[in-house]
Design a protein around this motif. Structure first.
Motif, PDB file in Angstrom:
ATOM      1  N   SER A   1       0.792  -1.291  -0.046  1.00  0.00           N
ATOM      2  CA  SER A   1      -0.136   0.013   0.067  1.00  0.00           C
ATOM      3  C   SER A   1       1.061   1.226   0.012  1.00  0.00           C
ATOM      4  O   SER A   1       1.820   1.297   0.713  1.00  0.00           O
ATOM      5  CB  SER A   1      -1.143   0.051   1.251  1.00  0.00           C
ATOM      6  N   PHE A   2       0.309   2.173  -0.724  1.00  0.00           N
ATOM      7  CA  PHE A   2       0.985   3.548  -0.902  1.00  0.00           C
ATOM      8  C   PHE A   2       0.988   4.409   0.461  1.00  0.00           C
ATOM      9  O   PHE A   2      -0.188   4.317   1.131  1.00  0.00           O
ATOM     10  CB  PHE A   2       0.322   4.388  -1.909  1.00  0.00           C
ATOM     11  N   SER A   3       2.090   4.775   0.956  1.00  0.00           N
ATOM     12  CA  SER A   3       2.151   5.539   2.312  1.00  0.00           C
ATOM     13  C   SER A   3       2.027   7.124   2.017  1.00  0.00           C
ATOM     14  O   SER A   3       0.892   7.761   2.426  1.00  0.00           O
ATOM     15  CB  SER A   3       3.102   5.171   3.164  1.00  0.00           C
ATOM     16  N   TYR A   4       3.182   7.662   1.412  1.00  0.00           N
ATOM     17  CA  TYR A   4       3.094   9.016   1.185  1.00  0.00           C
ATOM     18  C   TYR A   4       4.099   9.308   0.058  1.00  0.00           C
ATOM     19  O   TYR A   4       5.215   8.633  -0.073  1.00  0.00           O
ATOM     20  CB  TYR A   4       3.265  10.153   2.382  1.00  0.00           C
ATOM     21  N   LYS A   5       4.270  10.454  -0.408  1.00  0.00           N
ATOM     22  CA  LYS A   5       5.344  10.909  -1.601  1.00  0.00           C
ATOM     23  C   LYS A   5       6.297  11.860  -0.532  1.00  0.00           C
ATOM     24  O   LYS A   5       6.227  12.292   0.620  1.00  0.00           O
ATOM     25  CB  LYS A   5       4.783  11.852  -2.494  1.00  0.00           C
TER      26      LYS A   5
ATOM     27  N   GLY B   1      10.911  10.531  -4.041  1.00  0.00           N
ATOM     28  CA  GLY B   1      10.183   9.323  -4.617  1.00  0.00           C
ATOM     29  C   GLY B   1       8.866   9.117  -3.976  1.00  0.00           C
ATOM     30  O   GLY B   1       8.243  10.126  -3.075  1.00  0.00           O
ATOM     31  N   MET B   2       8.800   7.711  -3.275  1.00  0.00           N
ATOM     32  CA  MET B   2       7.395   7.463  -2.495  1.00  0.00           C
ATOM     33  C   MET B   2       7.876   6.553  -1.594  1.00  0.00           C
ATOM     34  O   MET B   2       8.775   5.634  -1.657  1.00  0.00           O
ATOM     35  CB  MET B   2       6.439   7.075  -3.462  1.00  0.00           C
TER      36      MET B   2
ATOM     37  N   GLU C   1       8.442  -1.364   5.353  1.00  0.00           N
ATOM     38  CA  GLU C   1       8.656  -0.231   4.551  1.00  0.00           C
ATOM     39  C   GLU C   1       9.514  -0.555   3.234  1.00  0.00           C
ATOM     40  O   GLU C   1      10.439  -1.029   3.213  1.00  0.00           O
ATOM     41  CB  GLU C   1       9.399   0.784   5.325  1.00  0.00           C
ATOM     42  N   VAL C   2       9.085   0.281   2.157  1.00  0.00           N
ATOM     43  CA  VAL C   2       9.820   0.317   0.884  1.00  0.00           C
ATOM     44  C   VAL C   2       9.753   1.681   0.230  1.00  0.00           C
ATOM     45  O   VAL C   2       8.925   2.426   0.098  1.00  0.00           O
ATOM     46  CB  VAL C   2       9.430  -0.836  -0.161  1.00  0.00           C
ATOM     47  N   PHE C   3      10.998   2.245   0.019  1.00  0.00           N
ATOM     48  CA  PHE C   3      11.300   3.458  -0.582  1.00  0.00           C
ATOM     49  C   PHE C   3      11.443   3.205  -1.821  1.00  0.00           C
ATOM     50  O   PHE C   3      12.234   2.697  -2.275  1.00  0.00           O
ATOM     51  CB  PHE C   3      12.166   4.318   0.175  1.00  0.00           C
ATOM     52  N   VAL C   4      10.785   3.927  -2.947  1.00  0.00           N
ATOM     53  CA  VAL C   4      11.036   3.931  -4.321  1.00  0.00           C
ATOM     54  C   VAL C   4      11.527   5.335  -4.741  1.00  0.00           C
ATOM     55  O   VAL C   4      10.649   6.329  -4.650  1.00  0.00           O
ATOM     56  CB  VAL C   4       9.667   3.671  -5.153  1.00  0.00           C
TER      57      VAL C   4
ATOM     58  N   GLY D   1      11.868  10.461 -10.249  1.00  0.00           N
ATOM     59  CA  GLY D   1      11.838  11.716 -10.599  1.00  0.00           C
ATOM     60  C   GLY D   1      10.454  12.240 -10.155  1.00  0.00           C
ATOM     61  O   GLY D   1       9.359  11.404 -10.216  1.00  0.00           O
ATOM     62  N   THR D   2      10.497  13.438  -9.814  1.00  0.00           N
ATOM     63  CA  THR D   2       9.207  14.263  -9.527  1.00  0.00           C
ATOM     64  C   THR D   2       8.057  13.936 -10.587  1.00  0.00           C
ATOM     65  O   THR D   2       6.727  13.805 -10.228  1.00  0.00           O
ATOM     66  CB  THR D   2       9.367  15.773  -9.181  1.00  0.00           C
TER      67      THR D   2
END
Length: 95
Positions: free
Chosen positions: A52-56, A60-61, A73-76, A79-80
């Motif tokens: 699930s998406f958490s925040y930008k 990244g996100m 947690e996973v950070f992707v 580019g904006t």
């Protein structure tokens, strides 16, 4: 110990149920890097796998991968201008 395999930085363990999901995210050309975070254990949880998406963030996100009482947690990094495109691609991945 930190090391990188393709776009996936491996500083922490990766939940085995989500390795294929991360490999699918890695194939998105606009993704620059994937950084899995710490694994957390919780008392309750669903046995269903989900991401699930958490925040930008500025770079990244952040997403949360969950299965049972375990979450990671996973950070992707991207580019904006690519964030919405990548978010739609990740939401379309079958887990």
């Amino acid at each position: 110990m930190k090391y990188q395999s393709g776009k996936i930085k491996k500083e922490h363990h990766i939940l085995s149920d989500f390795k294929k999901v991360l490999e699918s995210i890695e194939k998105i050309p606009q993704v620059k890097r994937i950084i899995p975070g710490r694994i957390y254990r919780k008392q309750k949880g669903s046995s269903h796998k989900k991401i699930s998406f958490s925040y930008k963030t500025e770079s990244g996100m952040k997403f949360i991968m969950k299965k049972g009482g375990t979450a990671q947690e996973v950070f992707v990094l991207c580019g904006t201008q690519d964030k919405e495109f990548i978010l739609n691609k990740i939401n379309a991945i079958e887990i």
